[in-house]
Design a protein around this motif. Structure first.
Motif, PDB file in Angstrom:
ATOM      1  N   ASN A  25      -3.271  -0.441  -1.891  1.00 35.30           N
ATOM      2  CA  ASN A  25      -2.706  -0.860  -3.182  1.00 35.30           C
ATOM      3  C   ASN A  25      -1.167  -0.809  -3.173  1.00 35.30           C
ATOM      4  O   ASN A  25      -0.515  -1.383  -4.035  1.00 35.30           O
ATOM      5  CB  ASN A  25      -3.254   0.019  -4.320  1.00 35.30           C
ATOM      6  N   LEU A  26      -0.599  -0.132  -2.142  1.00 31.35           N
ATOM      7  CA  LEU A  26       0.871  -0.020  -2.062  1.00 31.35           C
ATOM      8  C   LEU A  26       1.506  -1.176  -1.293  1.00 31.35           C
ATOM      9  O   LEU A  26       2.733  -1.248  -1.177  1.00 31.35           O
ATOM     10  CB  LEU A  26       1.260   1.299  -1.369  1.00 31.35           C
ATOM     11  N   LEU A  27       0.678  -2.054  -0.758  1.00 29.28           N
ATOM     12  CA  LEU A  27       1.215  -3.156   0.063  1.00 29.28           C
ATOM     13  C   LEU A  27       2.262  -3.949  -0.694  1.00 29.28           C
ATOM     14  O   LEU A  27       2.102  -4.241  -1.884  1.00 29.28           O
ATOM     15  CB  LEU A  27       0.087  -4.109   0.472  1.00 29.28           C
ATOM     16  N   GLY A  28       3.317  -4.306   0.029  1.00 25.90           N
ATOM     17  CA  GLY A  28       4.389  -5.104  -0.576  1.00 25.90           C
ATOM     18  C   GLY A  28       5.428  -4.266  -1.278  1.00 25.90           C
ATOM     19  O   GLY A  28       6.514  -4.733  -1.589  1.00 25.90           O
ATOM     20  N   ILE A  85     -14.201  -5.200   5.616  1.00 25.89           N
ATOM     21  CA  ILE A  85     -13.608  -3.911   5.229  1.00 25.89           C
ATOM     22  C   ILE A  85     -12.353  -3.590   6.027  1.00 25.89           C
ATOM     23  O   ILE A  85     -12.319  -3.753   7.256  1.00 25.89           O
ATOM     24  CB  ILE A  85     -14.650  -2.765   5.370  1.00 25.89           C
ATOM     25  N   ASN A  86     -11.309  -3.169   5.303  1.00 25.94           N
ATOM     26  CA  ASN A  86     -10.172  -2.500   5.937  1.00 25.94           C
ATOM     27  C   ASN A  86     -10.264  -1.034   5.505  1.00 25.94           C
ATOM     28  O   ASN A  86      -9.842  -0.681   4.393  1.00 25.94           O
ATOM     29  CB  ASN A  86      -8.842  -3.113   5.496  1.00 25.94           C
ATOM     30  N   PRO A  87     -10.825  -0.177   6.370  1.00 25.47           N
ATOM     31  CA  PRO A  87     -10.998   1.227   5.967  1.00 25.47           C
ATOM     32  C   PRO A  87      -9.679   2.002   5.940  1.00 25.47           C
ATOM     33  O   PRO A  87      -9.668   3.192   5.617  1.00 25.47           O
ATOM     34  CB  PRO A  87     -11.941   1.792   7.036  1.00 25.47           C
TER      35      PRO A  87
HETATM   36  O1  CA2 Z   1      -3.149  -1.996   9.757  1.00 29.53           O
HETATM   37  C1  CA2 Z   1      -3.973  -1.698   8.884  1.00 29.53           C
HETATM   38  O2  CA2 Z   1      -4.505  -2.517   8.145  1.00 29.53           O
HETATM   39  C2  CA2 Z   1      -4.300  -0.217   8.643  1.00 29.53           C
HETATM   40  O3  CA2 Z   1      -5.683  -0.134   8.310  1.00 29.53           O
HETATM   41  C3  CA2 Z   1      -3.440   0.211   7.479  1.00 29.53           C
HETATM   42  C4  CA2 Z   1      -3.580   1.701   7.164  1.00 29.53           C
HETATM   43  C5  CA2 Z   1      -3.373   2.549   8.420  1.00 29.53           C
HETATM   44  O4  CA2 Z   1      -3.622   3.907   8.115  1.00 29.53           O
HETATM   45  C6  CA2 Z   1      -4.275   2.104   9.552  1.00 29.53           C
HETATM   46  O5  CA2 Z   1      -3.979   2.884  10.688  1.00 29.53           O
HETATM   47  C7  CA2 Z   1      -4.059   0.642   9.870  1.00 29.53           C
HETATM   48  C8  CA2 Z   1      -2.540   2.108   6.117  1.00 29.53           C
HETATM   49  C9  CA2 Z   1      -2.729   1.400   4.797  1.00 29.53           C
HETATM   50  C10 CA2 Z   1      -1.671   1.878   3.867  1.00 29.53           C
HETATM   51  O6  CA2 Z   1      -0.737   0.831   3.689  1.00 29.53           O
HETATM   52  C11 CA2 Z   1       0.480   1.149   3.160  1.00 29.53           C
HETATM   53  C12 CA2 Z   1       1.193   0.101   2.638  1.00 29.53           C
HETATM   54  C13 CA2 Z   1       2.418   0.315   2.105  1.00 29.53           C
HETATM   55  C14 CA2 Z   1       2.963   1.594   2.101  1.00 29.53           C
HETATM   56  C15 CA2 Z   1       2.246   2.647   2.625  1.00 29.53           C
HETATM   57  C16 CA2 Z   1       1.000   2.425   3.150  1.00 29.53           C
END
Ligand code: CA2
Length: 158
Positions: A25-28, A85-87
């Motif tokens: 949900n923090l993307l972007g 799914i993106n876990p």
């Molecule tokens: O690359 C991916 O899609 C991941 O699943 C993203 C996860 C990470 O823990 C995996 O190793 C790879 C992190 C998702 C959190 O995304 C954020 C976005 C913005 C700021 C902080 C985290």
């Protein structure tokens, strides 16, 4: 609580449940160098557009909570033909998500925005991928589109 309400496209088959894991949900908003500048809402729009093109019905949910993700996966049996799914971080830690994916018997494809195999060692192992029919990693938001296409093909072969 789920941070996003479920989004659903118009009724058709196959039905795919799209699940976003913690912090997506923090993307972007943060870490654009790693995860890009595209928001989750924009990614959801891209998924819905591709689903419409393929004639797929998608329901999209996001949760930061492992138990809720387990429940979502469990709820797919009998209601959905496939799971995309993106876990997120639970990829690397969650025996519970792996067991849920294996137990529900619904074909799943795992996707990652980043190439987890080119990152820190702790991200280079997925506990959840062995319970999926395939994995797409490293193509940014296109990972979701490629994953949806792969899942669609896998379902057509069944
Ligand atoms: O690359 C991916 O899609 C991941 O699943 C993203 C996860 C990470 O823990 C995996 O190793 C790879 C992190 C998702 C959190 O995304 C954020 C976005 C913005 C700021 C902080 C985290």
């Amino acid at each position: 609580m789920m941070s996003n309400r479920k989004r659903e496209t118009s009724k058709k088959e196959p039905r795919i449940l799209v699940i976003h894991g913690p912090n997506l949900n923090l993307l972007g908003k943060r870490e654009p160098k790693v995860y890009g500048k595209t928001s989750l809402s924009k990614i959801n729009q891209l998924i819905e557009k591709e689903a419409d093109r393929l004639g797929i019905q998608v329901t999209i949910a996001q949760s930061n909570h492992e138990g809720e993700l387990v429940d979502l996966i469990g709820s797919a049996k009998g209601s959905y033909h496939g799971i995309l799914i993106n876990p997120a971080a639970y990829t690397h830690t969650s025996v519970a998500l792996r067991d849920a994916l294996a137990a529900c018997g619904v074909p799943a494809v795992e996707v990652h925005l980043s190439n987890i195999y080119a990152r820190e060692e702790f991200r280079q192992h997925s506990l959840t991928a062995p319970a999926c029919v395939g994995q797409v990693s490293g193509f940014g938001e296109a990972s979701y589109i490629l994953g949806l296409q792969g899942l669609f093909r896998a379902l057509k072969k069944r």
